[in-house]
Scaffold this motif. Structure first.
Motif, PDB file in Angstrom:
ATOM      1  N   ALA A 139       0.933  -1.381   0.035  1.00 57.52           N
ATOM      2  CA  ALA A 139       0.091  -0.054  -0.051  1.00 57.52           C
ATOM      3  C   ALA A 139       0.734   1.238  -0.056  1.00 57.52           C
ATOM      4  CB  ALA A 139      -0.884   0.121   1.199  1.00 57.52           C
ATOM      5  N   GLN A 140       0.478   2.124  -0.907  1.00 59.33           N
ATOM      6  CA  GLN A 140       1.123   3.306  -0.664  1.00 59.33           C
ATOM      7  C   GLN A 140       0.665   4.341   0.405  1.00 59.33           C
ATOM      8  OE1 GLN A 140       3.434   4.266  -3.495  1.00 59.33           O
ATOM      9  NE2 GLN A 140       2.900   1.929  -3.491  1.00 59.33           N
ATOM     10  N   ASN A 141       1.600   5.251   0.328  1.00 61.40           N
ATOM     11  CA  ASN A 141       1.521   6.162   1.660  1.00 61.40           C
ATOM     12  C   ASN A 141       1.308   7.635   0.997  1.00 61.40           C
ATOM     13  OD1 ASN A 141       0.805   7.010   4.109  1.00 61.40           O
ATOM     14  ND2 ASN A 141       2.784   6.739   4.973  1.00 61.40           N
ATOM     15  N   ILE A 142       0.668   7.677  -0.288  1.00 58.40           N
ATOM     16  CA  ILE A 142       0.685   8.992  -0.807  1.00 58.40           C
ATOM     17  C   ILE A 142      -0.575   9.932   0.055  1.00 58.40           C
ATOM     18  CG2 ILE A 142       1.286   8.308  -3.055  1.00 58.40           C
ATOM     19  CD1 ILE A 142      -1.260   8.215  -4.065  1.00 58.40           C
ATOM     20  N   ALA A 143      -0.129  11.103  -0.084  1.00 58.72           N
ATOM     21  CA  ALA A 143      -1.116  12.090   0.723  1.00 58.72           C
ATOM     22  C   ALA A 143      -2.625  12.203  -0.100  1.00 58.72           C
ATOM     23  CB  ALA A 143      -0.571  13.504   0.704  1.00 58.72           C
ATOM     24  N   GLU A 144      -3.547  12.466   0.552  1.00 56.90           N
ATOM     25  CA  GLU A 144      -5.100  12.709   0.105  1.00 56.90           C
ATOM     26  C   GLU A 144      -4.916  13.811  -0.634  1.00 56.90           C
ATOM     27  OE1 GLU A 144      -8.660  11.468  -0.579  1.00 56.90           O
ATOM     28  OE2 GLU A 144      -7.278  10.256   0.443  1.00 56.90           O
ATOM     29  N   ASN A 145      -4.299  14.982  -0.415  1.00 59.99           N
ATOM     30  CA  ASN A 145      -4.445  16.289  -1.147  1.00 59.99           C
ATOM     31  C   ASN A 145      -2.695  16.697  -1.034  1.00 59.99           C
ATOM     32  OD1 ASN A 145      -7.348  16.729  -1.835  1.00 59.99           O
ATOM     33  ND2 ASN A 145      -7.138  16.454   0.197  1.00 59.99           N
ATOM     34  N   ALA A 146      -2.189  17.577  -2.173  1.00 59.15           N
ATOM     35  CA  ALA A 146      -1.216  18.191  -1.887  1.00 59.15           C
ATOM     36  C   ALA A 146      -1.114  19.382  -2.790  1.00 59.15           C
ATOM     37  CB  ALA A 146       0.028  17.306  -2.333  1.00 59.15           C
ATOM     38  N   ILE A 147      -0.830  20.557  -2.314  1.00 61.27           N
ATOM     39  CA  ILE A 147      -0.752  21.651  -3.030  1.00 61.27           C
ATOM     40  C   ILE A 147       0.543  22.426  -3.069  1.00 61.27           C
ATOM     41  CG2 ILE A 147      -1.949  23.059  -1.248  1.00 61.27           C
ATOM     42  CD1 ILE A 147      -3.676  24.703  -3.640  1.00 61.27           C
ATOM     43  N   GLY A 148       0.897  23.078  -4.085  1.00 65.66           N
ATOM     44  CA  GLY A 148       2.174  23.825  -3.944  1.00 65.66           C
ATOM     45  C   GLY A 148       2.789  24.456  -5.325  1.00 65.66           C
ATOM     46  N   LEU A 149       4.145  24.517  -5.429  1.00 69.25           N
ATOM     47  CA  LEU A 149       4.488  25.113  -6.836  1.00 69.25           C
ATOM     48  C   LEU A 149       5.380  23.889  -7.409  1.00 69.25           C
ATOM     49  CD1 LEU A 149       5.955  28.334  -5.212  1.00 69.25           C
ATOM     50  CD2 LEU A 149       3.932  27.975  -6.845  1.00 69.25           C
ATOM     51  N   ARG A 150       5.262  23.938  -8.777  1.00 73.34           N
ATOM     52  CA  ARG A 150       6.079  23.344  -9.755  1.00 73.34           C
ATOM     53  C   ARG A 150       7.021  24.469 -10.534  1.00 73.34           C
ATOM     54  NH1 ARG A 150       6.271  21.421 -15.192  1.00 73.34           N
ATOM     55  NH2 ARG A 150       6.871  19.217 -15.296  1.00 73.34           N
ATOM     56  N   LEU A 151       8.258  24.403 -10.141  1.00 73.19           N
ATOM     57  CA  LEU A 151       9.212  25.316 -10.652  1.00 73.19           C
ATOM     58  C   LEU A 151       9.945  24.535 -11.713  1.00 73.19           C
ATOM     59  CD1 LEU A 151      10.222  26.297  -7.030  1.00 73.19           C
ATOM     60  CD2 LEU A 151       8.830  27.454  -8.489  1.00 73.19           C
ATOM     61  N   GLY A 152       9.861  25.064 -12.980  1.00 74.91           N
ATOM     62  CA  GLY A 152      10.510  24.570 -14.136  1.00 74.91           C
ATOM     63  C   GLY A 152      10.236  25.622 -15.259  1.00 74.91           C
ATOM     64  N   GLY A 171       8.144  29.009 -21.119  1.00 78.67           N
ATOM     65  CA  GLY A 171       8.107  30.392 -20.759  1.00 78.67           C
ATOM     66  C   GLY A 171       6.864  31.092 -20.067  1.00 78.67           C
ATOM     67  N   LEU A 172       6.219  30.100 -19.458  1.00 79.18           N
ATOM     68  CA  LEU A 172       5.105  30.704 -18.881  1.00 79.18           C
ATOM     69  C   LEU A 172       5.219  30.548 -17.366  1.00 79.18           C
ATOM     70  CD1 LEU A 172       2.401  29.014 -20.659  1.00 79.18           C
ATOM     71  CD2 LEU A 172       2.888  31.245 -20.633  1.00 79.18           C
ATOM     72  N   GLY A 173       6.412  30.325 -16.759  1.00 83.73           N
ATOM     73  CA  GLY A 173       6.900  30.419 -15.516  1.00 83.73           C
ATOM     74  C   GLY A 173       6.520  29.171 -14.757  1.00 83.73           C
ATOM     75  N   PRO A 174       6.584  29.369 -13.113  1.00 82.56           N
ATOM     76  CA  PRO A 174       6.041  28.447 -12.236  1.00 82.56           C
ATOM     77  C   PRO A 174       4.808  28.271 -12.544  1.00 82.56           C
ATOM     78  CG  PRO A 174       6.882  30.424 -11.261  1.00 82.56           C
ATOM     79  CD  PRO A 174       6.982  30.832 -12.626  1.00 82.56           C
ATOM     80  N   GLU A 175       4.386  26.892 -11.917  1.00 80.84           N
ATOM     81  CA  GLU A 175       2.990  26.530 -11.969  1.00 80.84           C
ATOM     82  C   GLU A 175       2.475  26.219 -10.336  1.00 80.84           C
ATOM     83  OE1 GLU A 175       3.677  22.954 -14.237  1.00 80.84           O
ATOM     84  OE2 GLU A 175       3.135  24.107 -16.126  1.00 80.84           O
ATOM     85  N   VAL A 176       1.161  26.545 -10.057  1.00 87.26           N
ATOM     86  CA  VAL A 176       0.616  26.245  -9.001  1.00 87.26           C
ATOM     87  C   VAL A 176       0.079  24.781  -9.389  1.00 87.26           C
ATOM     88  CG1 VAL A 176      -1.148  26.572  -7.590  1.00 87.26           C
ATOM     89  CG2 VAL A 176      -0.124  28.619  -8.562  1.00 87.26           C
ATOM     90  N   SER A 177       0.426  23.914  -8.472  1.00 84.29           N
ATOM     91  CA  SER A 177       0.287  22.280  -8.599  1.00 84.29           C
ATOM     92  C   SER A 177      -0.595  22.035  -7.444  1.00 84.29           C
ATOM     93  CB  SER A 177       1.473  21.736  -8.694  1.00 84.29           C
ATOM     94  OG  SER A 177       1.393  20.236  -8.715  1.00 84.29           O
ATOM     95  N   TYR A 178      -1.697  21.160  -8.075  1.00 89.31           N
ATOM     96  CA  TYR A 178      -2.492  20.333  -7.125  1.00 89.31           C
ATOM     97  C   TYR A 178      -2.555  18.900  -7.343  1.00 89.31           C
ATOM     98  CZ  TYR A 178      -6.722  18.971  -4.575  1.00 89.31           C
ATOM     99  OH  TYR A 178      -7.608  18.252  -4.035  1.00 89.31           O
ATOM    100  N   GLN A 179      -2.534  18.092  -6.350  1.00 92.09           N
ATOM    101  CA  GLN A 179      -2.542  16.837  -6.488  1.00 92.09           C
ATOM    102  C   GLN A 179      -3.805  16.009  -5.709  1.00 92.09           C
ATOM    103  OE1 GLN A 179       1.509  15.460  -5.257  1.00 92.09           O
ATOM    104  NE2 GLN A 179       2.168  15.554  -7.374  1.00 92.09           N
ATOM    105  N   ARG A 180      -4.644  15.244  -6.024  1.00 93.60           N
ATOM    106  CA  ARG A 180      -5.420  14.642  -5.452  1.00 93.60           C
ATOM    107  C   ARG A 180      -5.553  13.105  -5.588  1.00 93.60           C
ATOM    108  NH1 ARG A 180      -9.245  14.347  -1.563  1.00 93.60           N
ATOM    109  NH2 ARG A 180     -10.890  13.449  -2.038  1.00 93.60           N
ATOM    110  N   ALA A 181      -5.509  12.258  -4.592  1.00 90.05           N
ATOM    111  CA  ALA A 181      -5.236  10.909  -4.447  1.00 90.05           C
ATOM    112  C   ALA A 181      -6.666  10.413  -5.012  1.00 90.05           C
ATOM    113  CB  ALA A 181      -4.870  10.246  -3.175  1.00 90.05           C
ATOM    114  N   LEU A 182      -6.422   9.477  -6.085  1.00 93.04           N
ATOM    115  CA  LEU A 182      -7.718   8.611  -6.512  1.00 93.04           C
ATOM    116  C   LEU A 182      -7.844   7.494  -5.773  1.00 93.04           C
ATOM    117  CD1 LEU A 182      -7.496   9.746 -10.140  1.00 93.04           C
ATOM    118  CD2 LEU A 182      -8.867  10.753  -8.283  1.00 93.04           C
ATOM    119  N   SER A 183      -6.682   6.717  -5.479  1.00 88.03           N
ATOM    120  CA  SER A 183      -6.726   5.373  -4.737  1.00 88.03           C
ATOM    121  C   SER A 183      -5.091   5.302  -4.069  1.00 88.03           C
ATOM    122  CB  SER A 183      -6.773   4.149  -5.770  1.00 88.03           C
ATOM    123  OG  SER A 183      -5.552   4.259  -6.529  1.00 88.03           O
ATOM    124  N   ASP A 184      -4.948   3.985  -3.578  1.00 88.55           N
ATOM    125  CA  ASP A 184      -3.683   3.958  -2.956  1.00 88.55           C
ATOM    126  C   ASP A 184      -2.499   4.469  -3.977  1.00 88.55           C
ATOM    127  OD1 ASP A 184      -4.974   3.412  -0.700  1.00 88.55           O
ATOM    128  OD2 ASP A 184      -4.746   1.182  -0.970  1.00 88.55           O
TER     129      ASP A 184
END
Length: 167
Positions: A20-33, A37-50
Motif C-alpha cells: 500500500a502506498q502512503n501518498i497524501a490525500e491532497n497536496a498543493i504547492g509550486l512546480r518550478l520549471g 516561458g510561462l513560469g512557475p506553476e501552481v500544482s494540486y494533487q488529489r489521490a484517487l486510490s492507494d
C-alpha cells in the motif's frame, strides 16, 4: 513448463513487492520549471486510490509584451522505491493560450495570440518528509497542436522541481 514456472515466479515477485502506498490525500504547492516561458506553476494533487492520483497545474505569465496561461491535467501511477521515496509516471494533456504585443517584436506587424491544446507525459521521483512536505523532480515531454507557438512538429521537454504541502 519452464515458461509457466517463470511466469509464476514473476507474478509472485510482483505480489511481494507491491504494498500500500502512503501518498497524501491532497497536496498543493509550486512546480518550478521552464513551462515554455510561462513560469512557475501552481500544482494540486488529489489521490484517487492507494497508488493513483490526479495532478492539475496552472502556469501563467504577465509581462509588458507577453501574457499567457497553461493548464495541465495528468493521471499518475505511483510506486514505492524505499522508505518515503516514490517514483511516478503519468499521461495527460492541457490547454494553453498566449497573447503578445507586436510593438515589442521587430519582426511582427500586428498583435497576435493563439489558443492551443497539447498532450503530455510525466515521469518523476518524490520524497515525502515526516512533516507535511513533498519534494519532487520530474520530466514532462509535451507535444502541442497549434499554429505558431506550438506546431505539430514541436516536442518540448520540461524539467521541474515540485514543492508541495500535503494534507
Amino acid at each position: 513448463m519452464k515458461k509457466l514456472f517463470l511466469l509464476s515466479l514473476t507474478i509472485l515477485g510482483f505480489a511481494t513487492t507491491i504494498n500500500a502506498q502512503n501518498i497524501a490525500e491532497n497536496a498543493i504547492g509550486l512546480r518550478l520549471g521552464g513551462s515554455d516561458g510561462l513560469g512557475p506553476e501552481v500544482s494540486y494533487q488529489r489521490a484517487l486510490s492507494d497508488n493513483n492520483r490526479l495532478e492539475l497545474d496552472l502556469g501563467w505569465r504577465s509581462a509588458r509584451d507577453y501574457d499567457g496561461f497553461k493548464l495541465t491535467g495528468l493521471y499518475q501511477w505511483v510506486w514505492p522505491i524505499e522508505g518515503d521515496f516514490n517514483w511516478y509516471a503519468g499521461v495527460g494533456g492541457g490547454l494553453a493560450a498566449y497573447d503578445y504585443d507586436a510593438r515589442y517584436f521587430n519582426d511582427l506587424d500586428e498583435d497576435d495570440g493563439e489558443t492551443f491544446i497539447f498532450a503530455a507525459g510525466n515521469i518523476g521521483i518524490e520524497y515525502a518528509f515526516d512533516f507535511p512536505l513533498l519534494l519532487s523532480l520530474d520530466f514532462r515531454p509535451e507535444i502541442g497542436f497549434g499554429d505558431d507557438f506550438y506546431d505539430n512538429n514541436d516536442l518540448d521537454f520540461d524539467i521541474a522541481l515540485g514543492v508541495r504541502y500535503q494534507f
